[in-house]
Design an enzyme around this catalytic site. Sequence first.
Site, PDB file in Angstrom:
ATOM      1  N   HIS A  81       3.627 -11.730  -1.024  1.00 39.51           N
ATOM      2  CA  HIS A  81       3.914 -12.597   0.121  1.00 39.51           C
ATOM      3  C   HIS A  81       4.376 -13.959  -0.394  1.00 39.51           C
ATOM      4  O   HIS A  81       3.789 -14.995  -0.087  1.00 39.51           O
ATOM      5  CB  HIS A  81       2.682 -12.719   1.014  1.00 39.51           C
ATOM      6  CG  HIS A  81       2.423 -11.496   1.839  1.00 39.51           C
ATOM      7  ND1 HIS A  81       3.039 -11.285   3.056  1.00 39.51           N
ATOM      8  CD2 HIS A  81       1.650 -10.418   1.598  1.00 39.51           C
ATOM      9  CE1 HIS A  81       2.634 -10.116   3.540  1.00 39.51           C
ATOM     10  NE2 HIS A  81       1.794  -9.573   2.671  1.00 39.51           N
ATOM     11  N   ALA A 138       8.036  -8.564   1.693  1.00 40.12           N
ATOM     12  CA  ALA A 138       7.467  -9.910   1.833  1.00 40.12           C
ATOM     13  C   ALA A 138       7.639 -10.727   0.558  1.00 40.12           C
ATOM     14  O   ALA A 138       6.729 -11.422   0.113  1.00 40.12           O
ATOM     15  CB  ALA A 138       6.006  -9.846   2.254  1.00 40.12           C
ATOM     16  N   HIS A 169       9.613   1.024   4.769  1.00 40.92           N
ATOM     17  CA  HIS A 169       9.447  -0.153   3.921  1.00 40.92           C
ATOM     18  C   HIS A 169      10.515  -0.252   2.841  1.00 40.92           C
ATOM     19  O   HIS A 169      10.966  -1.348   2.494  1.00 40.92           O
ATOM     20  CB  HIS A 169       8.070  -0.136   3.245  1.00 40.92           C
ATOM     21  CG  HIS A 169       6.949  -0.535   4.149  1.00 40.92           C
ATOM     22  ND1 HIS A 169       6.353   0.344   5.040  1.00 40.92           N
ATOM     23  CD2 HIS A 169       6.323  -1.717   4.309  1.00 40.92           C
ATOM     24  CE1 HIS A 169       5.400  -0.284   5.698  1.00 40.92           C
ATOM     25  NE2 HIS A 169       5.361  -1.539   5.278  1.00 40.92           N
ATOM     26  N   ASP A 204      -0.906   0.899   2.192  1.00 41.89           N
ATOM     27  CA  ASP A 204      -0.864  -0.268   3.082  1.00 41.89           C
ATOM     28  C   ASP A 204      -1.115   0.180   4.528  1.00 41.89           C
ATOM     29  O   ASP A 204      -0.602  -0.409   5.480  1.00 41.89           O
ATOM     30  CB  ASP A 204       0.472  -0.998   2.963  1.00 41.89           C
ATOM     31  CG  ASP A 204       0.433  -2.417   3.536  1.00 41.89           C
ATOM     32  OD1 ASP A 204      -0.680  -2.942   3.769  1.00 41.89           O
ATOM     33  OD2 ASP A 204       1.514  -2.993   3.773  1.00 41.89           O
ATOM     34  N   GLY A 264       1.989  -3.366   8.068  1.00 45.89           N
ATOM     35  CA  GLY A 264       1.360  -2.250   7.385  1.00 45.89           C
ATOM     36  C   GLY A 264       2.109  -0.955   7.636  1.00 45.89           C
ATOM     37  O   GLY A 264       3.250  -0.958   8.114  1.00 45.89           O
TER      38      GLY A 264
END
Length: 367
Positions: free
Chosen positions: A180, A205, A236, A259, A295
């Site tokens: 992140h 991220a 993702h 996740d 997620g």
Amino acid sequence: MLPEIGRIVTPDGVVNGTIIVEDDRFEGVIERDGKPSGWVLPGFVDAHCHGGGGHSLATGDADAARAAAAFHASRGTTTLCASLVSSTHEFLLEATRALRPVVEDGTLAGVHFEGPYLSKSKCGAHDTEVLRDPDTAELAELIDAGGGAVKMVTIAPELPGAIEAIEFLDAKGIVASIGHTDAGYEQTMAGIDAGAQSATHLFNAMRRFDHREPGPIPALLDDERIFSEIIADPAHLHPGTMRFAFDVSLPGWTLLVSDAMEAAGLSDGTYRLGRHEIAVKGGLATVAGTDTIAGSTITLLDAVRNAVNLAGQSVEAASQMASATPAELLKLNDVGAIESGKFADAVVLDDDLNLVSVMRRGVWLKV
């Protein structure tokens, strides 16, 4: 429960035969002649999971944590870390204290704090109101509250105090994971030099790669001190990106993670993750009213299949990324491999990678 002759994935390669179990441990592997059918893999180890089966790991509720762990175990994940999302220090302290006995009795392998020390510009589904700069005093309290339960903390290395926090975690034997983050290449390298050991869901991220401003991704991929998490889910990562990551980082430095949030294994609908309402449609979880991914709804079994079927990896490589590599990162010496003396955790699949049965600590589970 076991095929008469299965392809058993061991640290020394694939053996055609069967496993021998004594109580809750592997005693060995017996080779047998004949045509093998199906696969026997070591139980999966998920270092990054927020819930599943309608139960959240992010709330710090012990009963919910046990139920989420049971759900994932029934899908092959026999070792699971509880990932908490960004929140107030008081909430994280309370959640850590509540989860500590669930770790101590072996239901969970540990606690992972995914935040609150994250970049606001790369926060994903985390609430920006509770994001803050790393604080070693806060970390010391959380570690003390966990009594050995805290295994990993995600940190954006560009934040004020981040380098000191990474050094502090490294000295405590806790994994500092870069994620992140809007860090540049040099800031990322500073985090690695300070002791960071992994990348939280690589590519997601994070500042995107640019040939003149490369950002964190090439630094994380190229450095052998870093283990890279991959969410092997086409929502993702494009399959080509998965293949690229696997081929560059290699299975010994790559760990598959789910996740997963509480909707994993369930139908579309409305759920929660931390402070946000989450909408799940077509298996894709997003913060309600936005297109921000929140997620996933996969399990590690799905990730293994995707690594093989979408990204061209061998079953052996996918197995290593789902078991041995995460166990090594988290320093879990009793799991992650079918090897004499380790816990008897195994996942039995048919030739098409459909789930047949799961053993945890020598006991067959209902799947």
